[in-house]
Design an enzyme around this catalytic site. Sequence first.
Site, PDB file in Angstrom:
ATOM      1  N   SER A  87       1.186  -1.579   0.378  1.00  0.00           N
ATOM      2  CA  SER A  87       0.226   0.324   0.327  1.00  0.00           C
ATOM      3  C   SER A  87       0.894   1.687   0.243  1.00  0.00           C
ATOM      4  O   SER A  87       0.204   2.274  -0.197  1.00  0.00           O
ATOM      5  CB  SER A  87      -0.961  -0.601   1.200  1.00  0.00           C
ATOM      6  OG  SER A  87      -2.018  -0.845   1.181  1.00  0.00           O
ATOM      7  N   LYS A 108       0.071   3.621  -2.308  1.00  0.00           N
ATOM      8  CA  LYS A 108      -0.722   5.047  -2.372  1.00  0.00           C
ATOM      9  C   LYS A 108      -0.171   6.270  -2.219  1.00  0.00           C
ATOM     10  O   LYS A 108      -0.753   6.998  -3.308  1.00  0.00           O
ATOM     11  CB  LYS A 108      -1.444   4.357  -1.260  1.00  0.00           C
ATOM     12  CG  LYS A 108      -2.363   3.485  -1.964  1.00  0.00           C
ATOM     13  CD  LYS A 108      -3.561   3.306  -0.571  1.00  0.00           C
ATOM     14  CE  LYS A 108      -4.524   1.533  -0.399  1.00  0.00           C
ATOM     15  NZ  LYS A 108      -4.121   0.980   0.390  1.00  0.00           N
ATOM     16  N   SER A 117      -5.658   3.802   4.596  1.00  0.00           N
ATOM     17  CA  SER A 117      -5.461   2.406   3.203  1.00  0.00           C
ATOM     18  C   SER A 117      -6.696   2.359   2.313  1.00  0.00           C
ATOM     19  O   SER A 117      -5.835   1.022   2.396  1.00  0.00           O
ATOM     20  CB  SER A 117      -3.738   1.865   4.040  1.00  0.00           C
ATOM     21  OG  SER A 117      -3.139   1.309   2.587  1.00  0.00           O
TER      22      SER A 117
END
Length: 426
Positions: free
Chosen positions: A72, A75, A136
């Site tokens: 993640s 991102k 997230s």
Amino acid sequence: MLKKLKKLLLVLAASGLFLTGAAGFTQPAQAAVSSYQSQDLSLDVKAAIAIDASTGQVLYAKNANTARSIASMTKLVTVYLTLQAIKQGKLSWDTKVKPTKAIAKVSQNTEYSNVRLDSTQDYTVKQLYQATLIESANGAAMTLAKAVSGNQVAFVKKMRALLASWGIKDAKIYNACGLANGNLGSAGYPGVGKNVENEMSASDMATVCQKLLSDYPEVLNTTSITKLNFMAGSSTQQMTNWNWMLKGLNSYYSDLPVDGLKTGTTDKAGACFAGTVNKNGHRIITVVLGAKHANTQDASRFVQTAKLMHYVYNNYTVTTLKKGTSISGASTIKVPEGKSETSSVVIGKTTTIWVKKGAKLQTALTKTSVASPIKKGQKVASYGFSTSSGKLISLSGKKLTTTAVATADNGTANFFVRLWRSLFGK
């Protein structure tokens, strides 16, 4: 006299208009740094790096140029492109977006970090941005990608182009959120296997963080939020930041005022964290990849990050060279064909240098002469930095440098003066 005439002919041959100049010093291309000071600190991670947020000076590196799954932390690239689109006027914080059915399905999978989205409902860019950074939320990140580029494939192409423009050549990017391709169902990237994941090196991830903080420092206003409600219609979901090093969360260190940036976790990636902290007025960026992740309560990535941050602040001293500073022993540069045969130079921009305690900072010009004419304030060279204990390097692997600028104009001497100098050396 024959030797002097020969010298004159060489001078004339070198420049038809008698306007010659010294060749510039060019540093050879080097690979991004892999390991640096890693013998001084043992970290229980697969890879790690620490850099100065402003200059990119590498303060620690372990296996830093080996590409690994980043989960993640992906991102942060998605967020950069979102902020860029807002800055360019292509989106606004109030722009409303509907997730596709495939994205909504990803967002409703409780095995992943998410806020629940509905394909029949609109969400603002601001809501999705906050959910992406705080919770997230994978579906939120994918919906931002839709807002920016219309579809996931087009957004991935934009991500790849952005990274390439930053000199990141070995990244493997397949989606906006960081999940394995097979976890995205029909929203997955076409033509690749279900197990592929986004990959970058720790060094590349540090570059992403540095670019984000430099171009959009306001991102810290959101990454520093510990809890926030995600409100959609009549439903409310409380989001809690996965960065447990924030004040009020369970891996907070009172001497490390961490205010960002992003975690990442998959089975393949392990536990990852791109962190940043500003202590005593000096901001650093750290990245750890592949920390232990025994269960959802495992704080290993934050323990290792704290070790790395403490190492930097405890083992380095910071020297700030202000713009306009004259460096003893490197305050002039030769100008062979100038009205004056030398020009005074100073530091062109305020620069922060980290030096290991007990070592002495050494500063030298990267070239010894330049061509005329020169204007006041013009960059004429660079200052390169090293210490008595070794070289200082940047993220690119090159020697750490800053600009050297002229303090005054220096025009080109007339032909007869230059002829005289070529013959008699004065």
